[in-house]
Design an enzyme around this catalytic site. Structure first.
Site, PDB file in Angstrom:
ATOM      1  N   ASN A   1       0.874  -1.174   0.000  1.00 46.95           N
ATOM      2  CA  ASN A   1       0.000   0.000   0.000  1.00 46.95           C
ATOM      3  C   ASN A   1       0.911   1.224   0.000  1.00 46.95           C
ATOM      4  OD1 ASN A   1      -1.765   2.080   0.572  1.00 46.95           O
ATOM      5  ND2 ASN A   1      -2.151   1.434   2.692  1.00 46.95           N
ATOM      6  N   TRP A   2       0.948   1.912  -1.139  1.00 44.91           N
ATOM      7  CA  TRP A   2       1.894   3.027  -1.261  1.00 44.91           C
ATOM      8  C   TRP A   2       1.418   4.300  -0.577  1.00 44.91           C
ATOM      9  CZ3 TRP A   2       3.449   2.797  -7.184  1.00 44.91           C
ATOM     10  CH2 TRP A   2       3.999   1.542  -7.450  1.00 44.91           C
ATOM     11  N   LYS A   3       0.140   4.330  -0.214  1.00 48.53           N
ATOM     12  CA  LYS A   3      -0.432   5.537   0.414  1.00 48.53           C
ATOM     13  C   LYS A   3      -0.174   6.746  -0.497  1.00 48.53           C
ATOM     14  CE  LYS A   3       0.192   3.189   4.776  1.00 48.53           C
ATOM     15  NZ  LYS A   3       0.430   3.250   6.205  1.00 48.53           N
TER      16      LYS A   3
ATOM     17  N   HIS B   1      -9.151   1.390   5.207  1.00 49.66           N
ATOM     18  CA  HIS B   1      -7.833   1.495   5.841  1.00 49.66           C
ATOM     19  C   HIS B   1      -7.945   2.427   7.052  1.00 49.66           C
ATOM     20  CE1 HIS B   1      -3.658   2.562   6.575  1.00 49.66           C
ATOM     21  NE2 HIS B   1      -3.356   1.432   5.982  1.00 49.66           N
TER      22      HIS B   1
ATOM     23  N   GLU C   1      -6.184   4.749   8.109  1.00 44.82           N
ATOM     24  CA  GLU C   1      -5.957   6.179   7.831  1.00 44.82           C
ATOM     25  C   GLU C   1      -7.202   6.818   7.228  1.00 44.82           C
ATOM     26  OE1 GLU C   1      -2.334   5.516   5.657  1.00 44.82           O
ATOM     27  OE2 GLU C   1      -1.403   4.886   7.542  1.00 44.82           O
TER      28      GLU C   1
ATOM     29  N   GLU D   1      -4.832  -4.832  10.825  1.00 46.67           N
ATOM     30  CA  GLU D   1      -3.752  -3.873  11.028  1.00 46.67           C
ATOM     31  C   GLU D   1      -3.973  -3.113  12.322  1.00 46.67           C
ATOM     32  OE1 GLU D   1      -1.959  -2.697   6.980  1.00 46.67           O
ATOM     33  OE2 GLU D   1      -3.790  -1.545   7.198  1.00 46.67           O
TER      34      GLU D   1
ATOM     35  N   GLY E   1       3.282   2.114  10.685  1.00 46.97           N
ATOM     36  CA  GLY E   1       4.268   3.166  10.473  1.00 46.97           C
ATOM     37  C   GLY E   1       5.030   3.552  11.733  1.00 46.97           C
TER      38      GLY E   1
ATOM     39  N   SER F   1       4.070  -2.279  10.197  1.00 47.31           N
ATOM     40  CA  SER F   1       5.521  -2.398  10.317  1.00 47.31           C
ATOM     41  C   SER F   1       6.076  -3.774   9.944  1.00 47.31           C
ATOM     42  CB  SER F   1       5.984  -1.982  11.725  1.00 47.31           C
ATOM     43  OG  SER F   1       5.608  -0.649  11.982  1.00 47.31           O
TER      44      SER F   1
ATOM     45  N   GLY G   1       5.458   1.209   4.508  1.00 43.22           N
ATOM     46  CA  GLY G   1       6.831   1.696   4.354  1.00 43.22           C
ATOM     47  C   GLY G   1       7.779   0.769   3.606  1.00 43.22           C
TER      48      GLY G   1
HETATM   49  P1  PGA Z   1       3.402   0.159   7.520  1.00 37.28           P
HETATM   50  O1  PGA Z   1       1.898   0.399   6.956  1.00 37.28           O
HETATM   51  O2  PGA Z   1       3.885  -1.117   6.909  1.00 37.28           O
HETATM   52  O3  PGA Z   1       4.180   1.352   7.061  1.00 37.28           O
HETATM   53  O4  PGA Z   1       3.294   0.074   8.999  1.00 37.28           O
HETATM   54  C1  PGA Z   1       0.996  -0.666   6.862  1.00 37.28           C
HETATM   55  C2  PGA Z   1      -0.323  -0.188   6.303  1.00 37.28           C
HETATM   56  O5  PGA Z   1      -0.798   0.887   6.681  1.00 37.28           O
HETATM   57  O6  PGA Z   1      -0.942  -0.886   5.463  1.00 37.28           O
END
Ligand code: PGA
Length: 251
Positions: A9-11, A95, A97, A167, A173, A213, A235
């Site tokens: 997931n590149w966000k 997600h 976010e 998640e 992150g 992470s 990330g």
């Molecule tokens: P992260 O993000 O690997 O940077 O913790 C995971 C995600 O939000 O899908």
């Protein structure tokens, strides 16, 4: 039985030119991996050229969001038809976010999920508790509600087309990963809940990714858990070498 699924997931990262350069490199570096499904979720603007660049490869593509309406006055949104027409197979829904910064709720997750399924887009539905909820001992309860409400009125047949990503928000992150055992507890709870809501067959087939992470140095122990069938990675998915190492965790 369940093909592992490693997705990036590149966000809000990578311009379109950066995205094209990235996938052109990635498709060569993962071309020998055939026992793991590999997916990328670029920002919307890059989706069309990324799909073009990945045609005929072992990498699938999805968007990070969709709207539940067919079309119309919804500034800034993407419809299921647009996503399919771009060449995508998958869509991320709910997600954390999106829930945290853009007001998504289990109700909007449910509407998006129904739309995606009706259109033949494969959804990855994200669930997970935040730190406060985890510390209050409410992790299971929170995830249970997210699934019960988010998956309302989904048919048993459709339940087999869904991927769930667990998640924990406190692990996204932050460099803090849930221990494989902690993740496994929730994954196994999700699988039995799925059996209760749908059927044992659906539960056995359900792929549940862990996210938060995930890195090349912890992916193996995470993937070794019985009910962890993949990873949704932020990330560490942004660099070709680390994403290739993640996709190749089996090798
Ligand atoms: P992260 O993000 O690997 O940077 O913790 C995971 C995600 O939000 O899908």
């Amino acid at each position: 039985m369940r093909t592992p699924f490693i997705a990036g997931n590149w966000k809000m990262n990578k311009t379109t030119s950066e995205a094209i350069a990235f996938v052109n490199e990635l498709k060569d570096s993962v071309k020998e991996i055939n026992d793991v499904e590999i997916g990328v979720f670029p920002p919307a603007l890059a989706v069309v050229p990324v799909c073009e660049a990945l045609k005929g490869t072992n990498i699938t593509v999805g968007t990070q969001n969709l709207h539940w309406e067919e079309s119309g006055a919804y500034t800034g949104e993407l419809s299921a038809d647009m996503i399919l027409d771009a060449g995508c197979e998958y869509v991320l829904i709910g997600h954390s976010e999106r829930r945290q910064y853009f007001g998504e709720t289990d109700e909007t997750v449910n509407k998006k999920l129904k739309k995606a399924l009706a259109k033949g887009l494969k959804p990855i539905v994200c669930v997970g508790e935040n730190l406060e909820e985890r510390e209050a001992g409410k992790a299971e309860e929170v995830v249970k509600t997210q699934i019960t409400d988010g998956f309302k009125d989904i048919s048993e047949e459709d339940s087999k087309k869904i991927v769930i990503a667990y998640e924990p928000v406190w692990a996204i992150g932050t460099g803090k990963t849930a221990t494989p055992e902690t993740a496994q507890e929730i994954h196994s709870m999700i699988r039995s809940l799925y059996a209760d809501i749908f059927s044992q067959e659906s539960a056995d087939a359900l792929r549940i990714q862990y996210g938060g992470s995930v890195k090349p140095d912890n992916v193996k122990e995470i993937m070794a858990q019985e009910d962890i069938d993949g990873a949704l990675v932020g990330g560490a998915a942004l660099k070709v070498d680390s994403f290739t190492a993640l996709a190749g965790f089996n090798g």
